[in-house]
Design an enzyme around this catalytic site. Structure first.
Site, short mmCIF file in Angstrom:
data_model
loop_
_atom_site.label_atom_id
_atom_site.label_comp_id
_atom_site.label_asym_id
_atom_site.label_seq_id
_atom_site.Cartn_x
_atom_site.Cartn_y
_atom_site.Cartn_z
N GLY A 104 0.84 -1.20 0.00
CA GLY A 104 0.00 0.00 0.00
C GLY A 104 0.87 1.24 0.00
N ARG A 105 0.36 2.31 0.61
CA ARG A 105 1.10 3.59 0.59
C ARG A 105 2.50 3.45 1.17
NH1 ARG A 105 -4.23 5.85 2.11
NH2 ARG A 105 -3.82 4.76 4.05
N ILE A 106 2.58 2.92 2.42
CA ILE A 106 3.88 2.88 3.10
C ILE A 106 4.76 1.78 2.51
CG2 ILE A 106 5.03 2.54 5.33
CD1 ILE A 106 2.48 3.76 6.66
N THR A 110 6.91 -2.11 11.18
CA THR A 110 6.47 -0.76 11.56
C THR A 110 4.96 -0.66 11.38
OG1 THR A 110 6.83 0.00 9.29
CG2 THR A 110 8.64 0.37 10.85
N SER A 111 4.26 -1.83 11.23
CA SER A 111 2.82 -1.75 10.93
C SER A 111 1.99 -1.75 12.21
CB SER A 111 2.42 -2.87 9.97
OG SER A 111 2.61 -4.15 10.54
N ARG A 112 1.66 -2.93 12.71
CA ARG A 112 0.94 -3.04 13.97
C ARG A 112 1.50 -4.24 14.72
NH1 ARG A 112 -0.12 1.49 13.82
NH2 ARG A 112 -2.12 2.53 13.63
N GLU A 133 1.47 -2.19 23.96
CA GLU A 133 2.20 -0.91 23.98
C GLU A 133 1.71 -0.07 25.15
OE1 GLU A 133 1.86 0.94 20.14
OE2 GLU A 133 2.93 -0.66 19.16
N HIS A 143 6.93 2.92 18.89
CA HIS A 143 5.88 3.42 17.99
C HIS A 143 6.18 4.86 17.56
CE1 HIS A 143 1.49 2.58 16.75
NE2 HIS A 143 2.05 3.44 15.91
N ALA A 144 7.38 5.03 17.04
CA ALA A 144 7.88 6.36 16.71
C ALA A 144 8.06 6.56 15.22
CB ALA A 144 9.21 6.58 17.42
#
Ligand code: NAD
Length: 307
Positions: free
Chosen positions: A151-153, A231-233, A262, A281-282
């Site tokens: 997708g986008r990322i 870096t997703s979930r 988290e 989560h940065a």
């Protein structure tokens, strides 16, 4: 007209204020956390900007003047979207403010794993400059980067990985294996990407289908010595399986920005894995993304108020 920011994890609202001033709208920062606090703080407001506060049916019914709700960020899970729709309240989010930042971060994790940056830094500070305890690192130009979720990322990460010299391929259920994307990235099956990559980077939403996409079974299909970037979930990865694979060395390293729980618990075994690089989560966080998020969240609701 009045817009109330129900809650925000900081008190800087310069960007929002500039947009409100230009539109001649009063702006109030409330820092309300509960339904009752929101109702109290937002009386008479035509629009709300919300970070985490609960915008339930009860809240919306108690605030009949509200015509628009803007969410800081992507997820709208603290908002009752169905109730809002029924009550004629427009709901907006800012889905893509962090595409550049998250893809930069995925690349940063992949490169620091490939070059052992964090591991070497940690060893050096502890007084060890010998390379003996550090497994040989990767020359990027000879390695393959696999993207799960184009997708986008994912697409932005694929472009950046290719620019660094990685061979890049990816998997996405919306794309036909054997084709290429508009950026020229080869699309393959999920198994081909798992089995044929030195770095796997995850860019999928968390759904029933993607929950624990990475588990003992999928890790076993990955190359020995591969690296995992998430870096997703957090829920996309079975943490226990990743810890086990890091300990055994089957995974050469893991770069993780998101976690099943988290903030990452103090007693998480990941903290004791020297080949894991962990960030809180940065990925989305930058001067530019923060500015863009703040400007766009209020522009969205001002547009609704302006009719
Ligand atoms: P997107 O909707 O543009 O792309 C997601 C892609 O995943 C889609 O192309 C979809 O077809 C694909 N997909 C769905 N199920 C899949 C599966 N089972 N296997 C492979 N691909 C699958 O989303 P995006 O904006 O690129 O965001 C990607 C992820 O990044 C999301 O999980 C989002 O929550 C996360 N994110 C993290 C941060 C952070 O700070 N760490 C910030 C923003 C977004």
């Amino acid at each position: 007209m009045k817009i109330v920011i129900t809650d925000l994890d900081q008190d800087r609202i310069t960007e929002e204020q500039a947009v409100a001033d230009a539109a001649g709208i009063e702006l109030v920062l409330a820092q309300a956390r509960t339904e009752d606090e929101v109702i109290e703080a937002a009386r008479g407001a035509e629009a709300l900007l919300v970070q985490y506060a609960p915008i339930t049916r009860r809240v919306l019914e108690a605030l009949p003047a509200v015509r628009a709700v803007g969410r800081y960020g992507v997820g709208v899970d603290t908002l009752d979207v169905e109730a809002a729709t029924e009550l004629g309240v427009a709901v907006s989010n800012v889905p893509d403010y962090g595409t550049e930042d998250v893809s930069d971060h995925a690349i940063a994790l992949a490169v620091s794993l490939s070059r052992g940056v964090v591991e070497l830094d940690r060893n050096l500070r502890a007084g060890t400059t010998s390379l003996t305890p550090v497994k040989p690192l990767h020359r990027i130009r000879t390695r393959t980067f696999g993207v799960i979720g184009l997708g986008r990322i994912g697409a932005a990460t694929a472009r950046k990985a290719r620019a660094l010299g990685f061979a890049v391929h990816g998997y996405d259920p919306m794309r036909e294996p054997g084709t290429t994307t508009e950026d020229g990235i080869a699309v393959r099956t999920q198994d081909e990407v798992l089995a044929g990559s030195d770095v796997i980077s995850l860019h999928v939403p968390l759904t029933e289908q993607t929950h624990h996409l990475i588990t003992t079974g999928t890790l076993a299909r990955m190359r020995p010595g591969a690296m995992l970037v998430n870096t997703s979930r957090g829920g996309v990865v079975d943490t226990a399986a990743v810890v086990e694979a890091l300990r055994s060395g089957h995974l050469r390293g893991a770069g993780l920005d998101v976690f099943e729980t988290e903030p990452l618990p103090q007693d998480s075994p990941l903290r004791d894995c020297p080949t894991a690089v962990l960030t809180p989560h940065a990925s989305w966080y930058s001067e530019e993304s923060e500015t863009e998020l703040k400007r766009r969240v209020i522009e969205n609701v001002v547009e609704v108020l302006a009719g």
